[in-house]
Design an enzyme around this catalytic site. Structure first.
Site, PDB file in Angstrom:
ATOM      1  N   HIS A 189      -4.967  -3.356   1.886  1.00 16.06           N
ATOM      2  CA  HIS A 189      -4.058  -2.532   1.105  1.00 16.06           C
ATOM      3  C   HIS A 189      -4.771  -1.291   0.607  1.00 16.06           C
ATOM      4  CE1 HIS A 189      -6.251  -4.368  -2.225  1.00 16.06           C
ATOM      5  NE2 HIS A 189      -5.701  -3.493  -3.056  1.00 16.06           N
ATOM      6  N   GLN A 191      -3.921   2.326  -2.259  1.00 15.40           N
ATOM      7  CA  GLN A 191      -3.192   2.728  -3.449  1.00 15.40           C
ATOM      8  C   GLN A 191      -2.816   4.203  -3.357  1.00 15.40           C
ATOM      9  OE1 GLN A 191      -4.821   1.010  -7.256  1.00 15.40           O
ATOM     10  NE2 GLN A 191      -6.533   0.437  -5.946  1.00 15.40           N
TER      11      GLN A 191
END
Length: 361
Positions: A189, A191
């Protein structure tokens, strides 16, 4: 690509980016009983450097290295609801539950202790999480070119959306990878931060770009790119629209910039062809990085985009990737000179770094 906007139990937005028209409809509900997000971010202006510093004490309670079967970024399973209510997904973006900056941050602009010396303001902004794949054990380097293309679409969508938020001045998509970097969730992941100010590094780059433009009549990064492509000494990957090279004054033991051949301010300004080519070039870069020490490379990769409202004509979009790993089992620590005075000392030359990355088969 299909885009679907939903909401989590506490009201946060979650957006699914699906490849193709045959993906299932995103209708799953978040069944968790969640209290409202309670962010209390504040920013203070350092009177000695003129730089804003964020205070986000509520982040002390954020999720920390949960076991794989309780990963909050994996799809939800019966009896194990997560941040993503669906049983599977391609790419998904949602508002961070523990944001460093938050649209609802309260308070007034003032000065610390009412003395008029240190300016303070609520830490208004936006922080989002981008999940690149539902595969917990995957990595960005293992994505297909088409999946990277979907991630680029998500970055572009969110950059455009965050740029419309009142008071938000810069959008920064980035990925932290590896425990050595400080990652506390191992699921692949990244951000996206929406800052209420232009960051110190961007301000410095804009000042340099402005001075160079006034003196030479050309963008500084354009000239750097042309020089790197001409010599090829530090180039490690090249496509039709992008070139990846080790910067000539590299600070880190692994340091790469991925630069488009055309000056654009941000990701939304890229053409479809440029987005396609980026996927191929960047995957080549990541493959070389992971092959350097025959282990997954811990790194930070971030997009340098022009500010939302000022000096956009000076910006030249590029991605920067760097790692603190200087040997398979050794880290580069930012000690006295780097941390104390921001004077960097690299243990390898940029030419050596590029040669090692090119040698990866």
């Amino acid at each position: 690509m299909r885009r679907t906007l939903r909401h989590l139990a506490d009201g946060r937005e979650i957006i699914y980016f699906d490849e193709g028209e045959n993906t299932p409809s995103r209708t799953a509900e978040d069944t968790r009983d969640l209290p409202a997000v309670a962010a209390s971010s504040e920013i203070r202006l350092d009177p000695l450097t003129g730089e804003w510093v964020a205070m986000a004490a509520h982040r002390q309670t954020r999720t920390y290295k949960p076991p794989a079967d309780l990963c909050p970024l994996c799809p939800s399973k019966p009896g194990k609801p997560s941040e993503i209510p669906e049983p599977d997904y391609d790419v998904v973006v949602f508002e961070n539950r523990f944001p460093s900056f938050e649209e609802g941050a309260t308070g007034e602009r003032s000065t610390l202790d009412g003395l008029g010396l240190v300016r303070t303001a609520p830490g208004k902004g936006r922080c989002e999480v981008v999940c690149f794949t539902s595969d917990h054990n995957g990595s960005f380097a293992q994505l297909s070119p088409s999946r990277v293309r979907t991630v680029v679409e998500a970055w572009a969508d969110r950059t455009a959306a965050l740029s419309e938020i009142d008071g938000l001045e810069q959008v920064f998509p980035f990925e932290n990878r590896g425990e050595e970097i400080g990652v506390t969730l191992h699921h692949p992941h990244g951000q996206i931060y929406g800052y209420p100010f232009v960051t110190p590094k961007t301000r410095r780059m804009l000042d340099v770009a402005r001075a160079y433009q006034e003196e030479h009549g050309r963008p500084v990064l354009g000239d750097v790119l042309a020089a790197e492509r001409k010599t090829g000494t530090r180039v490690i990957a090249e496509g039709r629209y992008w070139t990846a090279f080790v910067p000539p004054a590299a600070r880190w033991p692994v340091h790469v910039q991925v630069v488009p051949h055309r000056q654009v301010p941000d990701i939304p300004a890229l053409t479809d062809a440029e987005r396609d080519d980026f996927a191929e070039v960047y995957l080549d870069v990541l493959r070389r990085c992971d092959g350097l020490y025959n282990r997954p490379l811990p790194y930070i990769a971030g997009w340098h985009q022009a500010p939302v409202r000022i000096d956009r004509e000076l910006g030249w979009l590029h991605l920067e990737l760097f790692s603190i790993l200087r040997a398979p089992d050794k880290l580069k620590y930012l000690a006295g000179s780097e941390s104390g005075e921001a004077v960097w000392i690299n243990d390898a030359t940029p030419e050596q770094i590029a040669e090692r990355l090119r040698a990866v088969g």
